[in-house]
Design an enzyme around this catalytic site. Sequence first.
Site, short mmCIF file in Angstrom:
data_model
loop_
_atom_site.label_atom_id
_atom_site.label_comp_id
_atom_site.label_asym_id
_atom_site.label_seq_id
_atom_site.Cartn_x
_atom_site.Cartn_y
_atom_site.Cartn_z
N ASP A 119 49.13 32.13 -37.29
CA ASP A 119 48.28 30.95 -37.20
C ASP A 119 47.30 30.95 -36.03
OD1 ASP A 119 48.93 29.46 -39.48
OD2 ASP A 119 50.84 28.86 -38.60
N ASP A 178 47.22 30.18 -46.87
CA ASP A 178 46.66 29.56 -45.66
C ASP A 178 46.09 30.60 -44.70
OD1 ASP A 178 49.02 28.55 -46.88
OD2 ASP A 178 49.32 27.06 -45.33
N1 GLY Z 1 49.24 25.97 -42.90
C1 GLY Z 1 50.26 25.07 -43.23
C2 GLY Z 1 49.80 23.93 -44.04
O1 GLY Z 1 48.74 23.92 -44.60
O2 GLY Z 1 50.57 22.99 -44.14
#
Ligand code: GLY
Length: 401
Positions: A119, A178
Amino acid sequence: MKSIIKKIFPLALSLITLNVGATNQNNESLEQMIERGLNRATSQSLLLAKTLESQSGILPRTYEKGSVQTIHYDHWVSGFFPGVLWQLYENNGDKQLRRYAEMMTDRVEPAKKMTVTHDLGFMLYCSFGQGYRLTGNKHYLDVINEGTQSLLTRWNPKLGVIKSWESGGHWQYPVIIDNMLNLELLFWASRETNDSTFYNIAVNHARTTMKNHFRDDYSTYHVVNYDTITGNPICKVTHQGYADSSAWARGQAWALYGYTMCYRETGLPEFLEQAKHIERYIFTHPNLPEDLIPYWDFNAPEIPNEPRDASAATCIASALYELSTYVPEYKALYKEEADRILENLTAHYRAKPNGDNGFLLLHSTGSKPHNSEIDVPIVYADYYFLEALIRKNKLEKEQKL
Ligand code: GLY
């Protein structure tokens, strides 16, 4: 003939049902709506920043049960509030906003050393990336460079993807949709450092994801778990969606945003085509509500009695404004869809002035299966809402996004 009708009909229908008038439900022009939105966002964000000012290392996540729920640098949403403040600072140059943007950005810095998550793009690009773009602060650049190196530790050239979460339990090498958003950091680093390694990794990841994450209708699985020996997917499942076979709304939003951004960064037509197909999936889906703010999953079982996800809508709107600049034949359609989302969010989903402790939008859903953040304000909804408002503003003034 049948297939042409099938292709054209949804487009025509979308245009007919969209509000193509010059004013919104409050009888104000879009320009007035944007100005009102940005002014409200400034006062709300200052309220939130003041609330957290004295709490060292703390950043906001959501507002639940009457109080701000907070996190530290190591949570995936840590970069969004600094990013909200930087975007507002860019918009109006307010010194107070800049001071808070710098303060909140500093709180994210330890994330640069994290090698246990993918992330880092969300965390560092939205905070330090925006800050560097607006101030040229060289320390910010050092932080981003270190963070990029940390992210690269998760790249596996044999598999052609960056690992999202740590291995263990039933995950061998999990990659989530994501992750597409983290590629923006790599493209950026490649330009800044003139090192094509980052660019090549980002393109590879986007291509492998295109191959393995999407179904024939261009909806996306949430998680693909890879076998590290064969390089093939072991299973395709969900984590935050309703079912393995369903279309988790924010996943579709990440996909649209991710491939639009990849086209911007590479000019490769395959990414543009992918983004166009994902847009069609979303906007022809029978379960997309009339106000265009998706339910948390397109296949949630109790629709229409399911929570919405405003965060998916904001991310989709922001992506659509960008996509509209790349596709002349659908420019009007994409802009109308995004305008309609912003109008509806503004009219029906906004927190009241001084309400919700400074968050901007209500009605997002973090993870329904985990019973976490359901129908609440969430900081990344606010981030992409602002980005969409600012993109709309720039498009109206015919400025580059
Ligand atoms: N990246 C985690 C979410 O979108 O909840």
